[in-house]
Every structure is written in structure tokens, then in C-alpha cells.
Write a protein that holds these residues in place. Structure first.
Motif, short mmCIF file in Angstrom:
data_model
loop_
_atom_site.label_atom_id
_atom_site.label_comp_id
_atom_site.label_asym_id
_atom_site.label_seq_id
_atom_site.Cartn_x
_atom_site.Cartn_y
_atom_site.Cartn_z
N SER A 1 9.47 28.48 59.47
CA SER A 1 9.19 29.58 58.55
C SER A 1 8.59 28.98 57.28
O SER A 1 8.67 27.78 57.06
CB SER A 1 10.47 30.34 58.22
OG SER A 1 11.06 30.86 59.38
N LYS A 2 8.03 29.85 56.46
CA LYS A 2 7.47 29.40 55.17
C LYS A 2 8.12 30.18 54.04
O LYS A 2 8.24 31.41 54.11
CB LYS A 2 5.96 29.61 55.13
CG LYS A 2 5.19 28.53 55.83
CD LYS A 2 3.71 28.63 55.51
CE LYS A 2 2.96 27.53 56.23
NZ LYS A 2 1.52 27.59 55.92
N ALA A 3 8.49 29.45 53.01
CA ALA A 3 9.03 30.06 51.80
C ALA A 3 7.87 30.68 51.00
O ALA A 3 6.70 30.44 51.31
CB ALA A 3 9.76 29.02 50.97
N GLU A 4 8.20 31.43 49.97
CA GLU A 4 7.17 32.06 49.14
C GLU A 4 6.22 31.04 48.53
O GLU A 4 5.05 31.32 48.31
CB GLU A 4 7.82 32.90 48.05
CG GLU A 4 8.49 34.15 48.58
CD GLU A 4 9.15 34.98 47.49
OE1 GLU A 4 9.00 34.65 46.30
OE2 GLU A 4 9.83 35.95 47.86
N ASN A 5 6.72 29.83 48.26
CA ASN A 5 5.88 28.79 47.68
C ASN A 5 5.06 28.02 48.72
O ASN A 5 4.37 27.07 48.41
CB ASN A 5 6.73 27.81 46.86
CG ASN A 5 7.74 27.05 47.70
OD1 ASN A 5 7.80 27.19 48.92
ND2 ASN A 5 8.54 26.23 47.03
N GLY A 6 5.16 28.45 49.99
CA GLY A 6 4.39 27.82 51.07
C GLY A 6 5.09 26.67 51.75
O GLY A 6 4.59 26.13 52.73
N ARG A 7 6.25 26.28 51.26
CA ARG A 7 6.97 25.15 51.84
C ARG A 7 7.63 25.56 53.16
O ARG A 7 8.26 26.62 53.25
CB ARG A 7 8.03 24.67 50.85
CG ARG A 7 8.58 23.33 51.20
CD ARG A 7 9.28 22.72 50.02
NE ARG A 7 9.93 21.51 50.48
CZ ARG A 7 11.03 21.02 49.95
NH1 ARG A 7 11.58 21.62 48.93
NH2 ARG A 7 11.56 19.93 50.43
N LYS A 8 7.49 24.71 54.16
CA LYS A 8 8.05 25.00 55.49
C LYS A 8 9.55 24.70 55.52
O LYS A 8 10.03 23.80 54.83
CB LYS A 8 7.35 24.16 56.55
CG LYS A 8 5.90 24.53 56.73
CD LYS A 8 5.24 23.66 57.78
CE LYS A 8 3.78 24.07 57.94
NZ LYS A 8 3.10 23.26 58.96
N PHE A 9 10.26 25.49 56.35
CA PHE A 9 11.68 25.22 56.54
C PHE A 9 12.11 25.62 57.95
O PHE A 9 11.43 26.36 58.64
CB PHE A 9 12.54 25.93 55.48
CG PHE A 9 12.51 27.43 55.52
CD1 PHE A 9 13.45 28.14 56.26
CD2 PHE A 9 11.56 28.15 54.81
CE1 PHE A 9 13.44 29.53 56.30
CE2 PHE A 9 11.54 29.53 54.82
CZ PHE A 9 12.48 30.23 55.58
N HIS A 10 13.25 25.05 58.37
CA HIS A 10 13.87 25.31 59.67
C HIS A 10 15.28 25.82 59.43
O HIS A 10 15.89 25.53 58.42
CB HIS A 10 14.09 24.02 60.48
CG HIS A 10 12.90 23.21 60.77
ND1 HIS A 10 12.88 21.86 60.55
CD2 HIS A 10 11.70 23.51 61.29
CE1 HIS A 10 11.72 21.37 60.93
NE2 HIS A 10 10.98 22.36 61.38
#
Length: 186
Positions: free
Chosen positions: A43-52
């Protein structure tokens, strides 16, 4: 567990869940990722950073030089099983390839760690400072060597496998963390 992995030539957040899924199917103790509402692992956070999002695993993490004898044996066996399971796995980018070994020498690592050590000192981070000082002293004790990379075969393996990435039960490894931290293609 929500994880915001860094993304680089050695860390590929998009590949890690698929790789772990493959290893899980082969019976290896690795992280299990949870799909989002779109059916994706990343997924992507609002700032564009990816996360699992990963399932939480109970257990103990041993410090360096504190592993019980059963863990020394089982961790070596687990690394061998990971190496074997990845023999025919395709699609991994070169994480640690020939250029890594060409340019990452003990001398260049000391330079890199020394600059990071200065940042840790400025930030007052004693734990990182201690770890980097240990690594610098260790590297300075290595003899000078030159590896002939042409004599090495290229295979998928885990290039960043160490004790604090293992969550353990009483007498077994419950999970291998950070499975895509540094896949090695040498």
C-alpha cells in the motif's frame, strides 16, 4: 505489524511479499503478509511511501553472541533451505551483485560507517554509536583480501542473514524477518 521498508537496490518492498509467499509454500518460517482491500500486499501512504502489513509473530529475538546451540544449528539449516528454495526463483533484482563486492571493501565500509558514526554522535544516539564502533573495529581487524568475482557462481540467496532477524520459540525458529533485506545474486 505495519512496516515501512526503505526502497533501494537491495530492498524491494514490491518483491518481498511474493518472495515470502513462495518460501511459506515451501515450509520456511518467514513473514506472512496481509493483502489490502485491493488485494495487493503493498500500500502507499499519503506521502507516497510504501508499506506492508504483516502478521504478528510471538517469540524472542536473541542478541549477538547469545544464541543457544540449537539456534546456531537451526539458523544454518534455515539459511541452507532458503538458498535451496531460491535456486530456481526468478524475478529477483540484483541486490548485492558483482559491483557491490567490487566497491564494498572493508576499507570503504569503514569510511561509510565512520561518516554514519559522526551523525549518530551528533544525534546523541548511543546505541547506534556503539554498534557502528563495534563494526568499525571488527572491519579494521580483517586482513586485506581481493575476491576474484569471476570464480563465483551467481545464485539467489539471503545476503543479510543474522541472528537478530530471527524470532524464536523455546526450541525453534518461529519466523525469519526482513527476508528481502539484501538478496544476493553472487
Amino acid at each position: 505489524v505495519l512496516k515501512f521498508p526503505c526502497e533501494s537496490e537491495m530492498n524491494n518492498p514490491d518483491s518481498e511479499p511474493l518472495l515470502c509467499e513462495c518460501l511459506l509454500k515451501r515450509g520456511l518460517p518467514v513473514c506472512e503478509f496481509i493483502r489490502n482491500n485491493s488485494g495487493c500486499f503493498v500500500s502507499k501512504a499519503e506521502n507516497g511511501r510504501k508499506f506492508h502489513l504483516q502478521k504478528f509473530i510471538h517469540g524472542k529475538v536473541y542478541e549477538l553472541n547469545e544464541a543457544p546451540s540449537w539456534l546456531l544449528k537451526e539458523s544454518a539449516q534455515t539459511l541452507g533451505k532458503i538458498h535451496t528454495a531460491l535456486a530456481d526463483y526468478s524475478g529477483l533484482p540484483d541486490g548485492i551483485g558483482k559491483n557491490f563486492f567490487k566497491y564494498m571493501t572493508p576499507k570503504s565500509a569503514v569510511c561509510s560507517y565512520t561518516s554514519t558514526l559522526e551523525i549518530a554522535k551528533q544525534n546523541g544516539d548511543k546505541e547506534i554509536e556503539s554498534d557502528l564502533s563495534y563494526r568499525i573495529d571488527l572491519l579494521r581487524s580483517f586482513p586485506e583480501f581481493k575476491i576474484d568475482l569471476n570464480k563465483l557462481s551467481c545464485k539467489n540467496t539471503h545476503g543479510d542473514y543474522f541472528i537478530s532477524q530471527l524470532i524464536c520459540g523455546d526450541n525453534q525458529i518461529n519466523v525469519k524477518l526482513a527476508i528481502f533485506a539484501a538478496w544476493c545474486s553472487i
